[in-house]
Enzyme design. Structure first.
Site, PDB file in Angstrom:
ATOM      1  N   ASP A 260      -1.820  -3.864 -20.194  1.00 23.04           N
ATOM      2  CA  ASP A 260      -0.761  -4.670 -20.789  1.00 23.04           C
ATOM      3  C   ASP A 260       0.258  -5.077 -19.721  1.00 23.04           C
ATOM      4  OD1 ASP A 260       0.852  -5.483 -23.346  1.00 23.04           O
ATOM      5  OD2 ASP A 260       2.236  -4.230 -22.192  1.00 23.04           O
TER       6      ASP A 260
ATOM      7  N   LYS B  47       1.329  -8.932 -18.148  1.00 26.17           N
ATOM      8  CA  LYS B  47       2.697  -9.450 -18.037  1.00 26.17           C
ATOM      9  C   LYS B  47       3.043  -9.781 -16.588  1.00 26.17           C
ATOM     10  CE  LYS B  47       4.103  -6.862 -22.110  1.00 26.17           C
ATOM     11  NZ  LYS B  47       4.547  -5.520 -22.532  1.00 26.17           N
TER      12      LYS B  47
ATOM     13  N   GLU C  93       8.571 -17.637 -23.928  1.00 28.09           N
ATOM     14  CA  GLU C  93       9.554 -16.605 -23.556  1.00 28.09           C
ATOM     15  C   GLU C  93       9.185 -15.242 -24.148  1.00 28.09           C
ATOM     16  OE1 GLU C  93      12.852 -17.044 -21.632  1.00 28.09           O
ATOM     17  OE2 GLU C  93      12.036 -15.035 -21.575  1.00 28.09           O
TER      18      GLU C  93
ATOM     19  N   VAL D 112       6.374 -12.088 -22.640  1.00 28.35           N
ATOM     20  CA  VAL D 112       6.651 -10.948 -21.772  1.00 28.35           C
ATOM     21  C   VAL D 112       8.042 -10.411 -22.038  1.00 28.35           C
ATOM     22  CG1 VAL D 112       5.132 -11.531 -19.841  1.00 28.35           C
ATOM     23  CG2 VAL D 112       7.402 -12.529 -19.958  1.00 28.35           C
TER      24      VAL D 112
ATOM     25  N   LYS E 188       0.581 -12.981 -24.884  1.00 29.18           N
ATOM     26  CA  LYS E 188       0.456 -12.716 -23.435  1.00 29.18           C
ATOM     27  C   LYS E 188      -0.999 -12.603 -22.992  1.00 29.18           C
ATOM     28  CE  LYS E 188       0.778  -7.789 -23.756  1.00 29.18           C
ATOM     29  NZ  LYS E 188       1.150  -7.828 -25.178  1.00 29.18           N
TER      30      LYS E 188
ATOM     31  N   VAL F 238       5.985 -10.095 -35.133  1.00 30.15           N
ATOM     32  CA  VAL F 238       6.774 -11.117 -34.436  1.00 30.15           C
ATOM     33  C   VAL F 238       7.070 -12.297 -35.361  1.00 30.15           C
ATOM     34  CG1 VAL F 238       6.859 -12.670 -32.450  1.00 30.15           C
ATOM     35  CG2 VAL F 238       5.794 -10.410 -32.224  1.00 30.15           C
TER      36      VAL F 238
END
Lengths: 429, 429
Positions: B202, B206, B130, B133, B106, B14
């Site tokens: 997971d 979320k 943002e 999720v 998350k 990321v």
């Protein structure tokens, strides 16, 4: 709690939906914004028409629009009348009076949006228009803010519920255009005069507004090439299904190396494409960007409460900006030259349906005309209609539109071709 | 042009996607915000690992995180390391130093989101997430702002790409779970230890984050009932198809009169439902509200650039807020008591598959057990497996989960029932 006073101009479908949501979700909205949002005045031309409606205390109808502009306690004007001249006059007057404006008026924005946005900034107030496209689907702010880190390369939309209802029903029931249009009119999905919808004009206006934001250019309605759905035949839908395609009226804006192409036309798409699953009167926008790869936004493209939801979210945003002294920050976003790419030059696969003699060697003659125009064939299906005629459905590889026009001319001059039935582009990526 | 300096904590998938977008869309982002956004420092534990990377001028790696907190010129800290303890420590330190924070974490937010959001407000800065999720799909701001005028009644999501890839491939290829999981691992869609994905953890994290915003409550991971996909069988998928259903791992948060129910479990949905068309590793959130009716948001749920796109949009928003002196306005949004509704009480249709003796009167015995539990049957299919055994696939009408548990017990005590194969809820609205 701080209060922000709002006036509605118009009390039709969208105005009533907006008002209903502001009343029934009042407490939630106050919690979420920290502000009490109150509609104090509603402008309608004919007050008598609404005499059966009991408004809450502190809200009243007026047929004198000046009463609203002169009311210093009103900070937000919501234009939900539609139309061009008077609506524009009101919006300009409101902005010049330093009142923020929310509008759902796509016709006006497709004609004068950039001008009005400049005027809002000049006056240090907000002009918001989430409800002008795609009804309840949040898309304006999504393009403007949430996808702001992307270079957007393509937006493809099912932008008109009436035509999607018609095409979906033709597809699911195998019915003809006229029959389904009549049903849509009966159910209220199509107007008595359906021209703006079925000829693609409504979709083109929405594409102009969306493209302005997505591609940072001043795009207007007249920049979009438009073709409607009136010539779509149940036969084509059935052949498309065989090839794995679904028919949709698409608004397609695509950044090419040679410029931005803007088109509304019926198109085949793979039945596996997310847009193919958008049925009935629903709308959706499919977006490609150099960060997100692809995304789709789906929902109700019209209707009182869905469109009202978008209006209300704009009012809430303005209320928050009033509270934080932050109005007028929606800077004009037209950084780039318009630089349009003529739609005739776009490359695409095509579906061509022709009626031919049912005799030996016909396919060879048709194929040689395609070869002469450097068009390669991906698939072809033949169906015998009777002893003397057959239908050929042809799927081509990607080529410029001009090649297709040339081959259609060639087909028309070929004695074995009795009629060129349809030519429909296929979206392949 | 005003400049906002940013530090990245972490430079994995990321972090690199975020950096790549900030660099390659630099000019566009500057146009859209009016601000030059510059990553000046990147914290990594082991600098040597990145010695092959040439950073632009003015950007450098550091393995000393204090260097970042002490740098007064850095106004935004982007936490993209993941993990709980150190990430939380850094975020708290950043917020207390009046630096705004963007995080994609998350796990941490599902555990401590409300606490951290309160801390951000207390310090007058922004905490945005943002990217935590649904990867590249803009959903946090959509729920928080664009749908703010709605009372949201239900969110249903395909929140995990790994499990959707597995279930889509099982559906499309008729393959078994183990086989498809192995393929997903080979392609990098599933991790070597796939537990967090395939057991639904997971997705539950979320759902907790999304539900907090949608329903204005403090929801944590442990509030969600979870069941994974490991027991899903190709047989069930095939029977489901016959009944017109598609299998998905859904996160479902639903406002009932008796409270909010929060569940992650495999579910059948109508193959015409928009969520049914979400294939492969894509994610989507389907939202119902009292204004919008329904809407769906679809896209890439993971990946370097899509997730980076969400991080960048948060950085841009913070940069604009710095410019307009408007940080710290994301007020806590937990207005309501948690008031959860136990998942065992939720009513639903169910699919039940049982293996039975292949003899006369078996269906009558099974049907009478269903009738005893007041469960009505919508559809039933029988398939003979061999001379002595048959499979019965049953679709029930809507009833509480407890009725189903009771009838399963009754089946297990019935001599003609050899095995209860599967019980899968069916989402019917």
């Amino acid at each position: 709690m701080e209060q922000v006073n709002v006036a509605l101009l118009g009390f039709g479908t969208v105005g009533q939906g907006t008002f209903e949501l502001l009343v029934k979700n009042n407490e939630l909205i106050a919690n979420r914004t920290g502000i009490a949002i109150k509609v104090t005045k509603i402008f309608v031309r004919n007050i008598d028409k609404y005499s059966h409606i009991t408004l809450p205390e502190g809200t009243h109808f007026t047929n004198d629009v000046a009463e609203i502009f002169d009311d210093a306690s009103i900070q937000v004007i919501v234009e939900v009348m539609g139309g061009l001249t008077f609506a524009r006059e009101c919006i300009e007057k409101a902005l010049n009076a330093k009142k923020s404006v929310v509008t759902a008026n796509k016709d006006l924005l497709a004609e004068a949006g950039p001008y009005l946005l400049d005027l809002a900034v000049k006056n240090g107030v907000d002009l918001r228009y989430e409800a002008s496209v795609l009804g309840g689907i949040p898309i304006i702010r999504t393009l403007y803010e949430s996808l702001g880190g992307n270079k957007i390369t393509e937006v493809v939309g099912i932008l008109n519920g009436t035509t999607n209802f018609i095409l979906s029903n033709m597809t699911e029931k195998g019915a003809g255009y006229a029959e389904v249009l009549a049903e849509a009119q009966k159910l209220g999905y199509a107007e008595a005069d359906p021209t703006a919808d079925v000829e693609g004009l409504d979709a083109a206006r929405k594409l102009a507004i969306l493209s302005s934001i997505a591609f940072n250019r001043r795009i207007f309605f007249e920049d979009v090439s438009v073709e409607g759905i009136t010539k779509i035949d149940a036969t084509d839908i059935a052949f498309g299904k065989e090839f794995g395609y679904t028919i949709k009226l698409l608004g397609i804006a695509k950044e090419t190396k040679k410029g931005l192409s803007l088109n509304v036309h019926p198109s085949f798409i793979s039945s596996n494409h997310p847009l193919a699953s958008v049925r009935g009167s629903y709308n959706a926008l499919y977006v490609k960007g150099n960060g997100i790869d692809d995304a789709m936004f789906y929902g109700r493209g019209a209707g009182s409460l869905p469109t009202g939801s978008s209006v209300v979210s704009d009012i809430m945003e303005i209320a928050k900006n009033i509270h934080t002294n932050n109005l007028g920050q929606l800077k004009p976003f037209y950084y780039f030259e318009k630089n349009l790419y003529a739609s005739g030059k776009i490359e695409s696969s095509y579906y061509i349906r022709i009626l031919v003699d049912n005799s030996t060697g016909v396919l060879a003659k048709v194929a040689s005309k395609l070869a002469e125009q450097r068009i390669s064939v991906q698939a072809v299906t033949q169906r015998n209609e009777n002893e003397t005629t057959s239908t050929l459905a042809i799927v081509t590889s990607s080529c410029p539109r001009s090649y297709i026009s040339n081959v259609i001319n060639a087909f028309n001059n070929l004695r074995v071709v009795r009629e060129v039935g349809s030519v429909i582009p296929i979206m392949t990526d």
